[in-house]
Motif scaffolding. Structure first.
Motif, PDB file in Angstrom:
ATOM      1  N   ARG A   1       0.712   4.407  -3.820  1.00  0.00           N
ATOM      2  CA  ARG A   1       1.061   5.749  -4.327  1.00  0.00           C
ATOM      3  C   ARG A   1       1.856   6.547  -3.300  1.00  0.00           C
ATOM      4  O   ARG A   1       1.799   7.778  -3.297  1.00  0.00           O
ATOM      5  CB  ARG A   1      -0.202   6.510  -4.733  1.00  0.00           C
ATOM      6  CG  ARG A   1      -0.939   5.808  -5.861  1.00  0.00           C
ATOM      7  CD  ARG A   1      -1.503   6.714  -6.936  1.00  0.00           C
ATOM      8  NE  ARG A   1      -2.257   7.833  -6.465  1.00  0.00           N
ATOM      9  CZ  ARG A   1      -3.591   7.916  -6.524  1.00  0.00           C
ATOM     10  NH1 ARG A   1      -4.308   6.910  -6.978  1.00  0.00           N
ATOM     11  NH2 ARG A   1      -4.194   9.001  -6.150  1.00  0.00           N
ATOM     12  N   GLY A   2       2.551   5.846  -2.400  1.00  0.00           N
ATOM     13  CA  GLY A   2       3.538   6.547  -1.576  1.00  0.00           C
ATOM     14  C   GLY A   2       3.098   6.925  -0.178  1.00  0.00           C
ATOM     15  O   GLY A   2       3.834   7.616   0.525  1.00  0.00           O
ATOM     16  N   ILE A   3       1.903   6.512   0.267  1.00  0.00           N
ATOM     17  CA  ILE A   3       1.546   6.749   1.674  1.00  0.00           C
ATOM     18  C   ILE A   3       2.229   5.651   2.489  1.00  0.00           C
ATOM     19  O   ILE A   3       1.995   4.453   2.262  1.00  0.00           O
ATOM     20  CB  ILE A   3       0.008   6.707   1.882  1.00  0.00           C
ATOM     21  CG1 ILE A   3      -0.684   7.757   1.005  1.00  0.00           C
ATOM     22  CG2 ILE A   3      -0.341   6.875   3.361  1.00  0.00           C
ATOM     23  CD1 ILE A   3      -0.345   9.207   1.307  1.00  0.00           C
ATOM     24  N   THR A   4       3.081   6.063   3.446  1.00  0.00           N
ATOM     25  CA  THR A   4       3.911   5.087   4.171  1.00  0.00           C
ATOM     26  C   THR A   4       3.601   5.022   5.666  1.00  0.00           C
ATOM     27  O   THR A   4       4.060   4.105   6.337  1.00  0.00           O
ATOM     28  CB  THR A   4       5.401   5.451   4.022  1.00  0.00           C
ATOM     29  OG1 THR A   4       5.561   6.822   4.417  1.00  0.00           O
ATOM     30  CG2 THR A   4       5.879   5.274   2.587  1.00  0.00           C
ATOM     31  N   ASP A   5       2.857   5.988   6.196  1.00  0.00           N
ATOM     32  CA  ASP A   5       2.573   6.013   7.639  1.00  0.00           C
ATOM     33  C   ASP A   5       1.604   4.866   7.956  1.00  0.00           C
ATOM     34  O   ASP A   5       0.436   4.888   7.539  1.00  0.00           O
ATOM     35  CB  ASP A   5       1.970   7.377   8.006  1.00  0.00           C
ATOM     36  CG  ASP A   5       1.718   7.529   9.502  1.00  0.00           C
ATOM     37  OD1 ASP A   5       1.399   6.515  10.161  1.00  0.00           O
ATOM     38  OD2 ASP A   5       1.804   8.663   9.993  1.00  0.00           O
TER      39      ASP A   5
END
Ligand code: SAM
Length: 217
Positions: free
Chosen positions: A18-22
Motif C-alpha cells: 500500500r505504498g510504504i517504501t522506506d
C-alpha cells in the motif's frame, strides 16, 4: 501461531503493498513483535489491518498508520525524536529501531507502566518514557529532528513547533476533531515552516493544555 510469518505477511500486504517504501520502516515492522504489545484477548488480531483496544479507552494504532507516520519523519538513525502518546509502546519501539534516541510522553500512568514493561522485555534501551501532558512537548531535551503525536489535537500545539530542529525538523500530527481529522506534516527550516495535509485519519484525542479538555466524569 507463527507470529513471524504473520508479521512478514502484514508488511508485504498492508505496508509495502500500500505504498510504504522506506526500507528501514519496513525492516522495523518486520522486526518488532506487535503481538507482545496487544492485550492477550486480542493477540490473535495483532497482525490484522486494524487498531485494537489497549485499555483506558485507548488504542494501539493500525499498522499502516504506524508505518506511514514513521516514514513521514524520514529518519536515518541519527535523530533525537519526541513521541507524544506512548500508549502500549509499539510505535515507541518502532521509533527506537529507526532513530538514535526516543523521548516518549504518556499522560496515563498505567499505560506508561505497561509500555515500559514491553520495551524492557524486548531489551530496547534507547527510549525514555515520561508521564506528563505531552502537549507541552519536552523542552529540556529539544531540539528534535522528529516529533510524532499519536493523538488528535484541535490545532498544532505551539510548544511543539518551537522544539523542532531548525535544520529540517519534522512534526507529524493528526489535526481536527471527531470524524474530521487530517494527518499533517510540518517541516521547519530556520524560522520558516511548511505544512502539508497527508490523509484523513481517525485518532483518540490529545488531552491537555494545548489539546482538548479532559472529559467530565
Ligand atoms: N502510539 C501508540 C501505538 O503504538 O499504537 C498509540 C497511542 S494511542 C492512539 C494515543 C495515546 O495518547 C493514548 O495512550 C493517550 O493516553 C495518549 N495521550 C493523549 N493525550 C496525551 C497528552 N496530552 N500527553 C501524553 N499522552 C497523551
Amino acid at each position: 501461531m507463527d507470529w513471524q510469518a504473520l508479521r512478514h505477511n502484514m508488511v508485504a500486504e498492508q505496508l509495502a503493498g500500500r505504498g510504504i517504501t522506506d526500507s528501514r520502516v519496513l525492516d522495523a515492522m518486520r522486526h518488532v513483535p506487535r503481538h507482545i504489545f496487544v492485550p492477550e484477548e486480542h493477540q490473535h488480531l495483532a497482525y490484522e489491518d486494524t487498531p485494537l483496544p489497549i485499555g483506558d479507552h485507548q488504542t494501539i494504532s493500525q499498522p499502516f498508520m504506524v508505518a506511514l507516520m514513521s516514514q513521514l519523519l524520514a529518519l536515518d538513525g541519527h535523530e533525537r525524536v519526541l513521541e507524544i502518546g506512548t500508549g502500549c509502546g509499539y510505535q515507541t519501539a518502532i521509533l527506537g529501531y529507526l532513530a538514535k534516541f526516543v523521548y516518549s510522553i504518556e499522560r496515563i500512568p498505567s499505560l506508561a507502566g505497561m509500555a515500559y514493561e514491553h520495551l524492557k522485555a524486548l531489551n530496547i534501551t534507547n527510549v525514555h518514557i515520561t508521564i506528563a501532558d505531552g502537549s507541552y512537548g519536552l523542552p529540556d531535551k529539544c531540539p528534535y529532528e522528529g516529533i510524532m503525536v499519536t493523538a488528535v489535537a484541535p490545532q498544532v500545539p505551539r510548544p511543539l513547533v518551537s522544539q523542532l530542529s531548525r535544520a529540517g525538523g519534522r512534526l507529524v500530527i493528526p489535526i481536527g476533531r471527531g470524524d474530521k481529522q487530517e494527518l499533517v506534516l510540518i517541516q521547519r527550516q530556520g524560522d520558516q515552516y511548511t505544512q502539508n495535509k497527508i490523509t484523513p485519519v481517525r485518532f483518540v484525542p490529545l488531552i491537555g493544555k494545548f489539546g482538548f479538555q479532559p472529559p467530565e466524569d
